[in-house]
Design an enzyme around this catalytic site. Structure first.
Site, short mmCIF file in Angstrom:
data_model
loop_
_atom_site.label_atom_id
_atom_site.label_comp_id
_atom_site.label_asym_id
_atom_site.label_seq_id
_atom_site.Cartn_x
_atom_site.Cartn_y
_atom_site.Cartn_z
N ASP A 105 0.88 -1.16 0.00
CA ASP A 105 0.00 0.00 0.00
C ASP A 105 0.92 1.22 0.00
OD1 ASP A 105 -2.44 1.52 0.34
OD2 ASP A 105 -1.84 1.80 2.43
N ARG A 106 0.45 2.35 -0.52
CA ARG A 106 1.33 3.51 -0.57
C ARG A 106 1.26 4.31 0.72
NH1 ARG A 106 0.61 8.73 -4.28
NH2 ARG A 106 -0.41 9.38 -2.37
N ASP A 107 0.16 5.04 0.92
CA ASP A 107 0.05 5.93 2.08
C ASP A 107 -0.08 5.13 3.36
OD1 ASP A 107 0.05 8.24 0.39
OD2 ASP A 107 -2.05 7.84 -0.08
N TYR A 117 -4.61 12.24 1.49
CA TYR A 117 -4.68 12.76 0.11
C TYR A 117 -3.37 13.41 -0.33
CZ TYR A 117 -9.51 11.84 1.20
OH TYR A 117 -10.66 11.22 1.62
N THR A 152 -2.83 0.97 -4.49
CA THR A 152 -3.27 2.10 -3.69
C THR A 152 -4.65 2.62 -4.10
OG1 THR A 152 -2.66 4.34 -2.98
CG2 THR A 152 -1.89 3.66 -5.15
N GLN A 210 -6.96 5.65 -4.41
CA GLN A 210 -6.69 7.07 -4.57
C GLN A 210 -8.01 7.83 -4.74
OE1 GLN A 210 -3.77 8.90 -4.32
NE2 GLN A 210 -2.99 7.00 -3.45
N ALA A 211 -8.82 7.77 -3.70
CA ALA A 211 -10.12 8.45 -3.74
C ALA A 211 -9.97 9.96 -3.84
CB ALA A 211 -10.94 8.09 -2.50
N ARG A 257 -11.18 -1.18 -6.00
CA ARG A 257 -11.06 -0.46 -4.73
C ARG A 257 -10.98 -1.44 -3.56
NH1 ARG A 257 -11.13 4.24 -2.49
NH2 ARG A 257 -12.06 4.53 -0.43
N LYS A 258 -9.85 -1.38 -2.84
CA LYS A 258 -9.70 -2.23 -1.67
C LYS A 258 -10.80 -1.91 -0.67
CE LYS A 258 -5.45 -0.72 -1.35
NZ LYS A 258 -4.15 -0.37 -0.77
N LYS A 272 -4.05 -0.83 6.74
CA LYS A 272 -5.49 -0.84 7.04
C LYS A 272 -6.03 -2.25 6.83
CE LYS A 272 -6.39 3.97 5.86
NZ LYS A 272 -5.03 4.36 5.53
#
Length: 180
Positions: A10-12, A21, A52, A54-55, A109-110, A136
């Site tokens: 995962d990125r963030d 964001y 990732t 990215q919403a 979307r995870k 998460k």
């Protein structure tokens, strides 16, 4: 033939500090140990991939172009440290808060496994020999649904996953023991 094994990140919250964001270089603070872990994974012949949500794109906080520019820069930072990011998969959609074309449910979307399954098909990944690290429960759920062999929850107090088929670590370097 599915012959490659992958490290899905995962990125963030795993690669960089999750400030909410993130889309600008100056907001990237790399998580301690990420480069050492990725070098270790590379030496063990794992393909490194970012998956990732990215919403922020879907919500209109930043554009896909801004995201792709940051991703290119991020991959270059890793490359300068002799680490190859094989590919970055992202999902810009959100079923409640997306705007325009981004307002929709997405299998990518995870906690859905879509990005991981795309990687399996496009990069010939043997998911049973692969590892996923997320911060998460939704990351871990995506890995479990896709059939990833080892799913690791990093630096999280979340524990509401129904199935206890994952590992928890507090430091990225602790993930080394899961590599074969």
């Amino acid at each position: 033939m599915l012959s490659n094994k992958a490290l899905f990140l995962d990125r963030d919250g795993v690669i960089n500090v999750d400030k909410g964001y993130v889309y600008m270089r100056e907001d990237i603070i790399f998580i301690e140990g990420i480069f050492d872990l990725c070098k270790f994974a590379s030496r063990k012949d794992y393909k490194i991939m970012i998956i990732t949500n990215q919403a922020g794109i879907g919500r209109g906080f930043y554009t896909e172009k801004q995201f792709k520019n940051l991703t290119k820069w991020l991959e270059e930072v890793f490359s300068k440290k002799d680490i190859n990011i094989e590919h970055t998969y992202y999902c810009p959609y959100h079923e409640k808060f997306g705007k325009g074309k981004y307002l929709k449910e997405s299998f990518d979307r995870k906690p859905n496994p879509g990005m991981i399954l795309k990687a399996r098909e496009e990069r010939f990944i043997d998911l049973s020999r692969s590892i996923l690290i997320g911060d998460k429960i939704s990351d871990v759920e995506a890995g479990l649904r896709a059939g990833v062999g080892k799913n690791i929850l990093y630096n999280s107090s979340e524990t509401n996953l129904r199935e206890p088929f994952y590992y928890q670590i507090d430091k990225l370097i602790d993930a080394k023991k899961f590599f074969i």
